[in-house]
Write a protein that holds these residues in place. Structure first.
Motif, PDB file in Angstrom:
ATOM      1  N   SER A 169       0.845  -1.183   0.000  1.00 22.40           N
ATOM      2  CA  SER A 169       0.000   0.000   0.000  1.00 22.40           C
ATOM      3  C   SER A 169       0.887   1.242   0.000  1.00 22.40           C
ATOM      4  O   SER A 169       2.028   1.204   0.454  1.00 22.40           O
ATOM      5  N   ARG A 170       0.316   2.356  -0.496  1.00 23.72           N
ATOM      6  CA  ARG A 170       1.095   3.589  -0.402  1.00 23.72           C
ATOM      7  C   ARG A 170       1.031   4.152   1.019  1.00 23.72           C
ATOM      8  O   ARG A 170       1.700   5.119   1.346  1.00 23.72           O
ATOM      9  N   ARG A 171       0.205   3.513   1.865  1.00 22.36           N
ATOM     10  CA  ARG A 171       0.114   3.985   3.248  1.00 22.36           C
ATOM     11  C   ARG A 171       1.213   3.307   4.066  1.00 22.36           C
ATOM     12  O   ARG A 171       1.282   2.084   4.106  1.00 22.36           O
ATOM     13  N   PRO A 172       2.058   4.103   4.705  1.00 24.80           N
ATOM     14  CA  PRO A 172       3.295   3.541   5.245  1.00 24.80           C
ATOM     15  C   PRO A 172       3.172   2.842   6.591  1.00 24.80           C
ATOM     16  O   PRO A 172       4.050   2.085   6.981  1.00 24.80           O
ATOM     17  N   ARG A 173       2.135   3.106   7.334  1.00 25.68           N
ATOM     18  CA  ARG A 173       2.091   2.504   8.670  1.00 25.68           C
ATOM     19  C   ARG A 173       0.647   2.209   9.078  1.00 25.68           C
ATOM     20  O   ARG A 173      -0.304   2.721   8.487  1.00 25.68           O
ATOM     21  N   ARG A 176      -4.837   4.312  12.784  1.00 26.39           N
ATOM     22  CA  ARG A 176      -6.281   4.265  12.543  1.00 26.39           C
ATOM     23  C   ARG A 176      -6.701   5.004  11.272  1.00 26.39           C
ATOM     24  O   ARG A 176      -7.500   4.498  10.484  1.00 26.39           O
ATOM     25  N   ASP A 177      -6.154   6.213  11.067  1.00 28.73           N
ATOM     26  CA  ASP A 177      -6.550   6.994   9.893  1.00 28.73           C
ATOM     27  C   ASP A 177      -6.206   6.253   8.599  1.00 28.73           C
ATOM     28  O   ASP A 177      -7.026   6.136   7.693  1.00 28.73           O
ATOM     29  N   LEU A 178      -4.973   5.755   8.566  1.00 36.00           N
ATOM     30  CA  LEU A 178      -4.522   5.112   7.337  1.00 36.00           C
ATOM     31  C   LEU A 178      -5.233   3.780   7.119  1.00 36.00           C
ATOM     32  O   LEU A 178      -5.491   3.383   5.985  1.00 36.00           O
ATOM     33  N   LEU A 179      -5.536   3.104   8.212  1.00 35.62           N
ATOM     34  CA  LEU A 179      -6.238   1.829   8.063  1.00 35.62           C
ATOM     35  C   LEU A 179      -7.637   2.048   7.478  1.00 35.62           C
ATOM     36  O   LEU A 179      -8.084   1.296   6.607  1.00 35.62           O
ATOM     37  N   LEU A 183      -8.950   0.295   4.208  1.00 28.94           N
ATOM     38  CA  LEU A 183     -10.163  -0.536   4.188  1.00 28.94           C
ATOM     39  C   LEU A 183     -11.128  -0.037   3.111  1.00 28.94           C
ATOM     40  O   LEU A 183     -11.702  -0.826   2.352  1.00 28.94           O
ATOM     41  N   THR A 184     -11.288   1.268   3.066  1.00 30.51           N
ATOM     42  CA  THR A 184     -12.210   1.847   2.085  1.00 30.51           C
ATOM     43  C   THR A 184     -11.704   1.576   0.670  1.00 30.51           C
ATOM     44  O   THR A 184     -12.472   1.204  -0.218  1.00 30.51           O
ATOM     45  N   ALA A 216     -20.028   1.228   8.866  1.00 31.93           N
ATOM     46  CA  ALA A 216     -19.487   0.254   9.821  1.00 31.93           C
ATOM     47  C   ALA A 216     -17.973   0.387   9.942  1.00 31.93           C
ATOM     48  O   ALA A 216     -17.425   0.327  11.046  1.00 31.93           O
ATOM     49  N   LEU A 217     -17.312   0.574   8.826  1.00 29.82           N
ATOM     50  CA  LEU A 217     -15.855   0.708   8.863  1.00 29.82           C
ATOM     51  C   LEU A 217     -15.445   1.953   9.646  1.00 29.82           C
ATOM     52  O   LEU A 217     -14.512   1.923  10.454  1.00 29.82           O
ATOM     53  N   ALA A 218     -16.163   3.056   9.395  1.00 30.25           N
ATOM     54  CA  ALA A 218     -15.838   4.300  10.112  1.00 30.25           C
ATOM     55  C   ALA A 218     -16.100   4.136  11.604  1.00 30.25           C
ATOM     56  O   ALA A 218     -15.302   4.568  12.442  1.00 30.25           O
ATOM     57  N   ASN A 219     -17.212   3.475  11.953  1.00 26.02           N
ATOM     58  CA  ASN A 219     -17.514   3.237  13.369  1.00 26.02           C
ATOM     59  C   ASN A 219     -16.415   2.401  14.019  1.00 26.02           C
ATOM     60  O   ASN A 219     -16.019   2.621  15.161  1.00 26.02           O
ATOM     61  N   PHE A 220     -15.958   1.434  13.261  1.00 25.91           N
ATOM     62  CA  PHE A 220     -14.940   0.524  13.791  1.00 25.91           C
ATOM     63  C   PHE A 220     -13.621   1.259  14.037  1.00 25.91           C
ATOM     64  O   PHE A 220     -13.042   1.183  15.119  1.00 25.91           O
ATOM     65  N   VAL A 221     -13.181   1.987  13.044  1.00 25.88           N
ATOM     66  CA  VAL A 221     -11.856   2.602  13.135  1.00 25.88           C
ATOM     67  C   VAL A 221     -11.870   3.883  13.963  1.00 25.88           C
ATOM     68  O   VAL A 221     -10.953   4.158  14.723  1.00 25.88           O
TER      69      VAL A 221
END
Lengths: 378, 401
Positions: A169-173, A176-179, A183-184, A216-221
């Protein structure tokens, strides 16, 4: 590295197919409410937990809500036996069909008999949004809920975590924000590819279901509970399905306890406590939703126990032995079926659940070999 | 290398053949105790009258006849994951398992009856690290009835090295080194300190095996969700060159390398968590190599980081920016039950049952639980020095020699 990516993409196909199942089953427009049955069923299965860590004298600290809050209002069967194959796919398909299943453990095959989902859909002439399976267990596939909608939530979470962890992924770590972004992304990409993967009209995700997932994803993260586990995501997706889609039959499966396979007993116990809290939240959620309150049977049951301490299969790590500790667990029923709460000592079987829930919903599980439990009759 | 009579192979139940062939194929990689066990079993079977032989296996063959078994032949060399899956999901699997247990119980009984002497006396030491939030009372209450709780004059760590060396030096010097002393530990402190002080030591450290574990995890991570892919990955790992990953000492010992490979392939958390490695490795060492002294040193694991624990085959340090933190309370819960499991293993292995002492200690505690057949009299009424406990155990080992 290229090979690794190819493998990871192959794994994604599983998720895609599962989500595709959900898309295919949704009609373009949800039918009007009057077509929906008043009575509803939520079946919650927990992977492998022994009685000694739950309802035996040694286990109550792990399940304060199941024991202290829910049991007094429940029909509680203290001996519920799994006489079949004590693997995940076979256990759950036996519960859903009412027939002991002996199919591929990795979910490559369909159950050999119709499931409760099929009976409910066919006999009540329900639209496709009325049956859902939301599952944490990695060993399950869309075959577990063929004929209904299946959401493999943990696959989605693992997919996103792995993409970040393995550097795809281009997300390095992994924060919560990046996850949440990842996920999206996983979700969007999979739906964009559906038209390419399986030619057909369902090239984009049905907006209502898409919104259900995103919420649901937003609630989770981002939610206040600092949720992190696969089961918490599973619960949040199931909760959104209940709120927005209002299915007549929802099967939800929790599997955080399976960390036991890696010998981390403390995490296994934490998984039990987490499941205890989630089951309580699930029951309270059902009581708060007008479509469910007062007319929903909630069944909570482990798939099996785990192996005895000192066994050749390394005790709590696994669930392979033909022993009482592995085969005999418990079954809890809440709702109208438990209008007269009771502690039932007689032994019941996993295959008795489908015909009993079928009867509650007014359908006959004609191929089931299980018995209808008379206490279920509300 | 032993050979097997082809006629005997034909008369055995079909499910026995692939795993028996696999054992014989890697005969040179088996420990002496395994070779003895296998040879004794084959000799026992070869010596049975035809009627007794058929009677031993009749019920099992009846069950096999009802099962849909893979197309194994006399030359099949292994049971694959796919074949295991087929076997396990058979409706007759529980019955089959039960018959396997009955058959081996009868074979073992027959072999034991021919033995003229008891197994030698053995010791299992389970050591928990300092810094755990110990509860009041004894740490292993479930095991209390199986032995006695002793008070030491100082914490166990004060004199632990000499205590352990004294036990290691008491192991049978005439035996194969693999049958003397094994050390399983999460760190590498004991491996370093004990190695120079006693002969016949086999030290295995979770930390030191890091490069090999990572190589296994990398390959397991790319398994697709089907049995063929799993079989393929496991096959690759069976042929992975371990020598360079294990370092000079271990890498040159083919038998030990093979043990490590089998251990990592058998799951049970041995690749991922130090304490699971110590427990499962110890259980496998007892089953296979049968050391006279086994030292299991558990450790404190890191907290599982948010989200990373859903993909447990990943290195959480690589994925998450959060610093690693020790998790002492959870490590105590893990190590307590895993140490019990190590001792429970001795109760089901004929070479250990009723001939094994368990010593359960915590580095920074002066309470020790001693389990098993150590005489309950002859101990000072007050706290004793760890060296006195060592002398008592050495004497007990000598009496059984």
């Amino acid at each position: 590295m290229r090979a690794n990516i190819a493998q990871a993409v192959d794994r994604r196909t599983l998720l895609r197919l599962a989500l595709l199942a959900a898309v295919e089953k949704l009609p373009a427009k949800a039918p009007a409410r009057p077509d929906r049955p008043a009575r509803k069923v939520v079946l919650a299965t927990i992977a492998g937990v022994r009685r000694k860590e739950t309802f035996a004298a040694t286990g109550p600290d792990n399940i304060p809500r199941l024991r202290g809050e829910l049991m007094p209002q429940a029909l509680f069967y203290e001996n519920c036996v799994n006489e079949g194959v004590t693997s995940h796919f076979n256990s759950i398909s036996s519960i859903l069909t009412g027939v002991w299943q002996h199919v591929d453990d990795w979910g490559r095959d369909l159950p050999r008999n119709p499931t409760l989902i099929n009976y409910v859909r066919n006999q009540l002439h329900l639209d496709p949004t009325q049956t859902f399976v939301v599952t944490s267990n990695k060993a399950l596939t869309a075959n577990i809920g063929a004929g209904g909608n299946v959401i493999l939530t943990k696959q989605l979470l693992i997919e996103a975590v792995e993409r970040i962890a393995l550097g795809f992924s281009r997300r390095p770590r992994l924060d919560r924000d990046l996850l949440l972004e990842e996920l999206t992304d996983v979700m969007q990409q999979d739906y964009e590819r559906i038209g390419w993967e399986v030619p057909g009209p369902a090239a984009t995700m049905e907006p209502r279901l898409k919104q259900t997932f995103l919420t649901a994803l937003a609630n989770f993260v981002k939610g206040p509970d600092n949720a992190t586990s696969g089961d918490e995501l599973t619960f949040m997706v199931a909760a959104e399905v209940l709120r927005r889609v209002e299915p007549a039959l929802l099967m939800i499966n929790f599997s955080d306890v399976e960390v036991a396979h890696f010998g981390v007993y403390s995490a296994h116990l934490a998984g039990i406590r987490n499941t205890d809290a989630i089951c309580y939240r699930l029951w309270n959620l059902l009581q708060s939703l007008p479509a469910y309150a007062g007319q929903t049977a909630l069944v909570i049951m482990p798939e099996f126990g785990r192996d005895p301490d000192g066994s050749t299969t390394n005790g709590f790590f696994n669930h392979r032995t033909n022993t009482e500790e592995n085969r005999v667990t418990w079954l809890m029923v809440l709702g109208p079926s438990a209008s007269r709460p009771a502690y039932v000592k007689k032994t019941v079987r996993h295959i008795d659940v489908a015909p009993s829930l079928g009867a509650f919903l007014g359908v006959e599980c004609s191929e089931s070999v299980g018995e209808m439990l008379p206490e279920f009759r509300a | 290398m032993t050979t097997i009579d082809k006629e005997l192979l034909k008369r055995l139940p079909r499910t026995f053949v692939p795993s028996l062939n696999e054992q014989l194929d890697k005969w040179d990689l088996l420990f002496p105790a395994e070779q003895r066990t296998l040879q004794n079993q084959l000799d026992y079977l070869a010596g049975l009258a035809p009627g007794d032989f058929d009677g031993l296996f009749r019920a099992m063959k009846d069950v096999e006849a009802k099962m849909q078994l893979p197309a194994w032949e006399a030359s099949s060399r292994r049971i694959s994951i796919s074949e295991t899956s087929l076997l396990v999901r058979s409706p007759f699997y529980p019955q089959w398992r039960s018959e396997v247990e009955k058959v081996f119980a009868r074979i073992d009984e027959g072999i034991e009856a021919r033995k003229s002497r008891k197994p030698r006396r053995s010791v299992v030491v389970c050591l928990l690290p300092a810094g755990l939030p110990l509860p009041a009372g004894i740490p292993w209450p479930r095991l209390a009835q199986a032995g006695r709780t002793l008070s030491l004059r100082a914490a166990f760590s004060d004199g632990a090295e000499q205590f352990l060396l004294a036990l290691a030096r008491q192991t049978d010097s005439a035996a194969d080194p693999a049958e003397r002393t094994w050390v399983f530990e999460t760190g590498d402190a004991l491996s370093r300190t004990l190695a120079s002080g006693a002969d016949g030591l086999t030290p295995l450290s979770f930390e030191s095996l890091g490069p090999a574990r990572k190589a296994f995890l990398q390959r397991l991570n790319v398994i697709k969700k089907d049995l063929h892919s799993a079989d393929q990955a496991y096959d690759d790992l069976r042929h992975l060159d371990l020598a360079s990953l294990l370092g000079k000492g271990l890498g040159r010992d083919l038998r030990l390398s093979s043990f490590i490979r089998d251990l990592f392939l058998s799951g049970n958390g041995a690749l991922l968590f130090g304490n699971a490695f110590v427990e499962w490795g110890s259980s496998e060492a007892m089953r296979r190599a049968q050391p006279q002294l086994l030292i299991c040193s558990f450790g404190i694991r890191h907290k599982l980081k948010p989200f990373s624990s859903v993909a447990v085959f990943e290195d959480q340090g690589r994925a998450s920016p959060a610093p690693e933190q020790d998790d002492a309370p959870s490590s105590l819960i893990d190590a307590q039950i895993l140490a019990e499991y190590v001792y429970l293993t001795t109760s089901r292995l004929p070479s250990y049952v009723e001939q094994t002492l368990g010593v359960f200690a915590i580095e920074d505690s002066s309470t020790v639980q001693v389990l098993g057949p150590l005489p309950s009299t002859g101990w000072p009424s007050g706290p004793l020095a760890l060296a006195e406990l060592g002398t008592g155990i050495v004497r007990w080992m000598e009496e059984g020699a």
